[in-house]
Each structure stands twice: as C-alpha cells, then as structure tokens.
Design a protein around this motif. Structure first.
Motif, PDB file in Angstrom:
ATOM      1  N   LEU A  90     -10.671  -2.907   8.333  1.00 28.87           N
ATOM      2  CA  LEU A  90      -9.305  -2.417   8.101  1.00 28.87           C
ATOM      3  C   LEU A  90      -9.456  -1.043   7.455  1.00 28.87           C
ATOM      4  O   LEU A  90      -9.871  -0.938   6.294  1.00 28.87           O
ATOM      5  CB  LEU A  90      -8.527  -3.377   7.186  1.00 28.87           C
ATOM      6  CG  LEU A  90      -7.073  -2.990   6.914  1.00 28.87           C
ATOM      7  CD1 LEU A  90      -6.219  -3.043   8.181  1.00 28.87           C
ATOM      8  CD2 LEU A  90      -6.454  -3.891   5.846  1.00 28.87           C
ATOM      9  N   VAL A  92      -7.778   2.952   7.047  1.00 29.03           N
ATOM     10  CA  VAL A  92      -6.669   3.900   7.214  1.00 29.03           C
ATOM     11  C   VAL A  92      -7.136   5.264   6.718  1.00 29.03           C
ATOM     12  O   VAL A  92      -7.775   5.372   5.653  1.00 29.03           O
ATOM     13  CB  VAL A  92      -5.412   3.416   6.435  1.00 29.03           C
ATOM     14  CG1 VAL A  92      -4.328   4.480   6.436  1.00 29.03           C
ATOM     15  CG2 VAL A  92      -4.879   2.113   7.033  1.00 29.03           C
ATOM     16  N   ARG A  98      -1.492   4.171   1.591  1.00 33.90           N
ATOM     17  CA  ARG A  98      -0.377   3.785   0.714  1.00 33.90           C
ATOM     18  C   ARG A  98       0.984   4.110   1.315  1.00 33.90           C
ATOM     19  O   ARG A  98       1.938   4.389   0.608  1.00 33.90           O
ATOM     20  CB  ARG A  98      -0.521   4.424  -0.669  1.00 33.90           C
ATOM     21  CG  ARG A  98      -1.787   3.946  -1.352  1.00 33.90           C
ATOM     22  CD  ARG A  98      -1.796   4.225  -2.807  1.00 33.90           C
ATOM     23  NE  ARG A  98      -1.146   3.159  -3.555  1.00 33.90           N
ATOM     24  CZ  ARG A  98      -1.323   2.973  -4.852  1.00 33.90           C
ATOM     25  NH1 ARG A  98      -2.103   3.767  -5.528  1.00 33.90           N
ATOM     26  NH2 ARG A  98      -0.700   1.995  -5.469  1.00 33.90           N
ATOM     27  N   GLY A 100       1.939   2.004   4.004  1.00 32.36           N
ATOM     28  CA  GLY A 100       2.264   0.795   4.768  1.00 32.36           C
ATOM     29  C   GLY A 100       1.509   0.647   6.087  1.00 32.36           C
ATOM     30  O   GLY A 100       1.723  -0.335   6.799  1.00 32.36           O
ATOM     31  N   GLY A 102      -1.710   0.062   6.477  1.00 28.03           N
ATOM     32  CA  GLY A 102      -2.612  -1.080   6.326  1.00 28.03           C
ATOM     33  C   GLY A 102      -1.840  -2.380   6.560  1.00 28.03           C
ATOM     34  O   GLY A 102      -2.307  -3.283   7.248  1.00 28.03           O
ATOM     35  N   ASN A 129     -15.140  -1.946  -4.378  1.00 27.65           N
ATOM     36  CA  ASN A 129     -14.080  -1.270  -3.617  1.00 27.65           C
ATOM     37  C   ASN A 129     -12.710  -1.698  -4.176  1.00 27.65           C
ATOM     38  O   ASN A 129     -11.953  -2.447  -3.558  1.00 27.65           O
ATOM     39  CB  ASN A 129     -14.222  -1.617  -2.129  1.00 27.65           C
ATOM     40  CG  ASN A 129     -13.342  -0.749  -1.246  1.00 27.65           C
ATOM     41  OD1 ASN A 129     -12.476  -0.033  -1.751  1.00 27.65           O
ATOM     42  ND2 ASN A 129     -13.548  -0.827   0.057  1.00 27.65           N
ATOM     43  N   GLN A 131      -9.921  -0.245  -4.614  1.00 30.52           N
ATOM     44  CA  GLN A 131      -8.704   0.118  -3.874  1.00 30.52           C
ATOM     45  C   GLN A 131      -8.397  -0.917  -2.791  1.00 30.52           C
ATOM     46  O   GLN A 131      -7.264  -1.399  -2.672  1.00 30.52           O
ATOM     47  CB  GLN A 131      -8.915   1.491  -3.250  1.00 30.52           C
ATOM     48  CG  GLN A 131      -7.773   1.943  -2.394  1.00 30.52           C
ATOM     49  CD  GLN A 131      -7.990   3.350  -1.865  1.00 30.52           C
ATOM     50  OE1 GLN A 131      -8.494   4.205  -2.570  1.00 30.52           O
ATOM     51  NE2 GLN A 131      -7.605   3.589  -0.636  1.00 30.52           N
ATOM     52  N   LYS A 138      -2.489  -7.430  -2.834  1.00 29.44           N
ATOM     53  CA  LYS A 138      -1.064  -7.186  -2.584  1.00 29.44           C
ATOM     54  C   LYS A 138      -0.605  -7.936  -1.340  1.00 29.44           C
ATOM     55  O   LYS A 138       0.526  -8.399  -1.256  1.00 29.44           O
ATOM     56  CB  LYS A 138      -0.809  -5.692  -2.418  1.00 29.44           C
ATOM     57  CG  LYS A 138       0.650  -5.411  -2.147  1.00 29.44           C
ATOM     58  CD  LYS A 138       0.973  -3.975  -1.893  1.00 29.44           C
ATOM     59  CE  LYS A 138       2.467  -3.864  -1.591  1.00 29.44           C
ATOM     60  NZ  LYS A 138       2.847  -2.536  -1.171  1.00 29.44           N
TER      61      LYS A 138
HETATM   62  C1  LIG Z   1      -7.500  -0.885   2.244  1.00 30.89           C
HETATM   63  C2  LIG Z   1      -6.612   0.058   3.065  1.00 30.89           C
HETATM   64  C3  LIG Z   1      -6.869  -0.207   4.540  1.00 30.89           C
HETATM   65  C4  LIG Z   1      -5.149  -0.219   2.756  1.00 30.89           C
HETATM   66  O1  LIG Z   1      -4.391   0.589   3.640  1.00 30.89           O
HETATM   67  P1  LIG Z   1      -2.985   1.233   3.181  1.00 30.89           P
HETATM   68  O2  LIG Z   1      -2.351   1.806   4.396  1.00 30.89           O
HETATM   69  O3  LIG Z   1      -3.193   2.114   2.021  1.00 30.89           O
HETATM   70  O4  LIG Z   1      -2.231  -0.112   2.748  1.00 30.89           O
HETATM   71  P2  LIG Z   1      -0.722  -0.372   2.399  1.00 30.89           P
HETATM   72  O5  LIG Z   1       0.039   0.926   2.307  1.00 30.89           O
HETATM   73  O6  LIG Z   1      -0.215  -1.405   3.339  1.00 30.89           O
HETATM   74  O7  LIG Z   1      -0.840  -1.064   0.969  1.00 30.89           O
HETATM   75  C5  LIG Z   1      -1.333  -0.295  -0.057  1.00 30.89           C
HETATM   76  C6  LIG Z   1      -1.435  -1.153  -1.298  1.00 30.89           C
HETATM   77  O8  LIG Z   1      -2.804  -1.296  -1.639  1.00 30.89           O
HETATM   78  C7  LIG Z   1      -2.964  -1.123  -3.045  1.00 30.89           C
HETATM   79  N1  LIG Z   1      -3.677   0.139  -3.249  1.00 30.89           N
HETATM   80  C8  LIG Z   1      -4.036   1.015  -2.304  1.00 30.89           C
HETATM   81  N2  LIG Z   1      -4.678   2.057  -2.857  1.00 30.89           N
HETATM   82  C9  LIG Z   1      -4.740   1.803  -4.167  1.00 30.89           C
HETATM   83  C10 LIG Z   1      -5.295   2.489  -5.277  1.00 30.89           C
HETATM   84  N3  LIG Z   1      -5.923   3.657  -5.130  1.00 30.89           N
HETATM   85  N4  LIG Z   1      -5.147   1.941  -6.492  1.00 30.89           N
HETATM   86  C11 LIG Z   1      -4.508   0.779  -6.662  1.00 30.89           C
HETATM   87  N5  LIG Z   1      -3.946   0.074  -5.656  1.00 30.89           N
HETATM   88  C12 LIG Z   1      -4.085   0.584  -4.423  1.00 30.89           C
HETATM   89  C13 LIG Z   1      -1.569  -1.077  -3.628  1.00 30.89           C
HETATM   90  O9  LIG Z   1      -1.163  -2.399  -3.891  1.00 30.89           O
HETATM   91  C14 LIG Z   1      -0.803  -0.474  -2.472  1.00 30.89           C
HETATM   92  O10 LIG Z   1       0.550  -0.774  -2.501  1.00 30.89           O
HETATM   93  P3  LIG Z   1       1.550   0.313  -3.170  1.00 30.89           P
HETATM   94  O11 LIG Z   1       1.218   1.638  -2.551  1.00 30.89           O
HETATM   95  O12 LIG Z   1       2.909  -0.210  -2.800  1.00 30.89           O
HETATM   96  O13 LIG Z   1       1.253   0.268  -4.627  1.00 30.89           O
HETATM   97  C15 LIG Z   1      -6.901   1.543   2.717  1.00 30.89           C
HETATM   98  O14 LIG Z   1      -6.828   1.688   1.329  1.00 30.89           O
HETATM   99  C16 LIG Z   1      -8.234   2.033   3.219  1.00 30.89           C
HETATM  100  O15 LIG Z   1      -8.386   2.388   4.394  1.00 30.89           O
HETATM  101  N6  LIG Z   1      -9.213   2.099   2.304  1.00 30.89           N
HETATM  102  C17 LIG Z   1     -10.509   2.665   2.643  1.00 30.89           C
HETATM  103  C18 LIG Z   1     -11.269   1.792   3.610  1.00 30.89           C
HETATM  104  C19 LIG Z   1     -11.543   0.426   3.063  1.00 30.89           C
HETATM  105  O16 LIG Z   1     -12.018   0.264   1.955  1.00 30.89           O
HETATM  106  N7  LIG Z   1     -11.251  -0.581   3.888  1.00 30.89           N
HETATM  107  C20 LIG Z   1     -11.490  -1.953   3.549  1.00 30.89           C
HETATM  108  C21 LIG Z   1     -12.887  -2.318   3.879  1.00 30.89           C
HETATM  109  S1  LIG Z   1     -13.233  -4.004   3.463  1.00 30.89           S
END
Ligand SMILES: CC(C)(COP(=O)(O)OP(=O)(O)OC[C@H]1O[C@@H](n2cnc3c(N)ncnc32)[C@H](O)[C@@H]1OP(=O)(O)O)[C@@H](O)C(=O)NCCC(=O)NCCS
Length: 173
Positions: A90, A92, A98, A100, A102, A129, A131, A138
């Motif tokens: 997963l 992004v 952040r 939506g 994901g 990780n 984040q 969440k």
């Molecule tokens: C994990 C990931 C896919 C989430 O994608 P996203 O599009 O940001 O997700 P969403 O917008 O649906 O949800 C984000 C939520 O994650 C949490 N979050 C994301 N980044 C965060 C941060 N830096 N600090 C704290 N919480 C965080 C929060 O709960 C956030 O919700 P909010 O913005 O309403 O507070 C994205 O952060 C990502 O690509 N990370 C890098 C790659 C990775 O680590 N992938 C997972 C491998 S196992």
C-alpha cells in the motif's frame, strides 16, 4: 482533483516501479539501509515478478491516479489455506499522502477480500514505520503478532503483523 482507481496492467509496470522507488526512498531511508532498500526493491518489483503477479488469479494490483497521474498503488493476495487476504503493498506518493488515497486503495482491497469470501485482512509492516502503523490503526487494523523474518542477503524484516475484519463498522476504525 479527479481521482480514479483501476486495476494495474502490464503497461503500467514502468510507471509503477518508478513510483515505488520514489516512495521507498522517502519512506525507508530512515528505517533500513540503502542496501536493504535496493535488495527489497529488486526482489519485489522486478519485471518478471510483476509480470507474473499481474497475471495471477489470486493476486490483485490496483492503481490510483490523480488527474491522470499515477499517485499510488496497492496489491493483495489470497492466502488460500487460511482464506485470509494479505494486503501486500500500500503505497501513496508522498505528495498525495493524508488525502484519503490510502483509504480509497484499501477500499478496493476490501472489495477483493469480500468477493473472495475472506473474513480477515492481514499485513506486515516494519515496526519503525510509525506513519503506516498510524494509518493502518486508523483504518481498523490491530497488531496481531511481532515477527523478525530472514529475507536473505543478510537482511531481516522486523515487522508487526496486523489484522482487521474485512467487514467492520468504519466508525470502529
Ligand atoms: C500508509 C499510507 C499508504 C497511507 O496513505 P494515505 O493516503 O496517507 O492514507 P489516508 O489519507 O487514507 O489516511 C491517512 C491516515 O494515516 C495516519 N497518518 C498518515 N501519516 C501520518 C503521520 N505522518 N503521522 C501520523 N499519522 C499519520 C493518520 O491517521 C491519517 O489520517 P488523518 O490524515 O486524517 O490524520 C501512506 O502513508 C504511505 O504511502 N506511506 C509510505 C509507504 C508505506 O509505508 N506503506 C506501507 C508499507 S507496509
């Protein structure tokens, strides 16, 4: 902005691997060594591996595009014995996190899990990780186990295994 989800095709491989590298560098530079990043990218995003995965009936790859630009992707695979769906990837684009996306990708994975009659969605995430762990929490995942897996090349994956029911009241997450 126009958000569009679609299954990945063989034509998407080049853009997908480029995006994967960009996100991996941004995410994992603080968590694992550059050697391990290169090793894992080569293992998981090689052309033959992706070609093979894109034709497997028990593996699904979904892409999200924003205004026509690739902004993220997810893949999941059916564990036939336990009848669980594993969220394998997963990712992004940092620019679009952040907002939506994901959650949108996760919804596509949940739809595959429902269609395959799975009750549980599982995943592995690096313990450092924070984040991603926050995002998974969440979206309803809880830690189920802690593992340290030898992946060859002198590297290990020090992960939490997380799980969530496929069907849940989103307010719970
Ligand atoms: C994990 C990931 C896919 C989430 O994608 P996203 O599009 O940001 O997700 P969403 O917008 O649906 O949800 C984000 C939520 O994650 C949490 N979050 C994301 N980044 C965060 C941060 N830096 N600090 C704290 N919480 C965080 C929060 O709960 C956030 O919700 P909010 O913005 O309403 O507070 C994205 O952060 C990502 O690509 N990370 C890098 C790659 C990775 O680590 N992938 C997972 C491998 S196992």
């Amino acid at each position: 902005m126009h958000i569009e989800l679609a299954p990945a095709t063989l034509n998407d491989i080049e853009a997908l691997t480029a995006l994967a590298r960009r996100i991996w560098q941004a995410t994992y530079s603080q968590i694992i060594s550059q050697d391990q990043i290169d090793y894992m990218l080569a293992q998981r995003y090689s052309l033959p591996r992706l070609r093979e995965e894109l034709t497997q009936p028990t593996i699904w790859w979904d892409l999200v595009r924003v205004d026509g630009q690739l902004a993220g992707f997810a893949s999941c695979l059916l564990l036939t014995e336990s009848r669980e769906m594993k969220l394998d990837k997963l990712y992004v684009d940092p620019h679009w996190q952040r907002q939506g996306l994901g959650e949108r990708l996760l919804a596509a994975v949940i739809a595959h899990a429902r269609a395959a009659d799975c009750q549980t969605l599982i995943l592995a995430v690096n313990k450092r990780n924070a984040q991603a762990i926050a995002a998974y929490r969440k979206h309803g995942f809880v830690v189920r186990d802690s593992v340290c897996v030898d992946i060859g090349g002198g590297f290990v994956m020090d992960d939490y295994l997380m799980a969530r029911p496929v069907t849940m009241n989103e307010a719970q997450g």
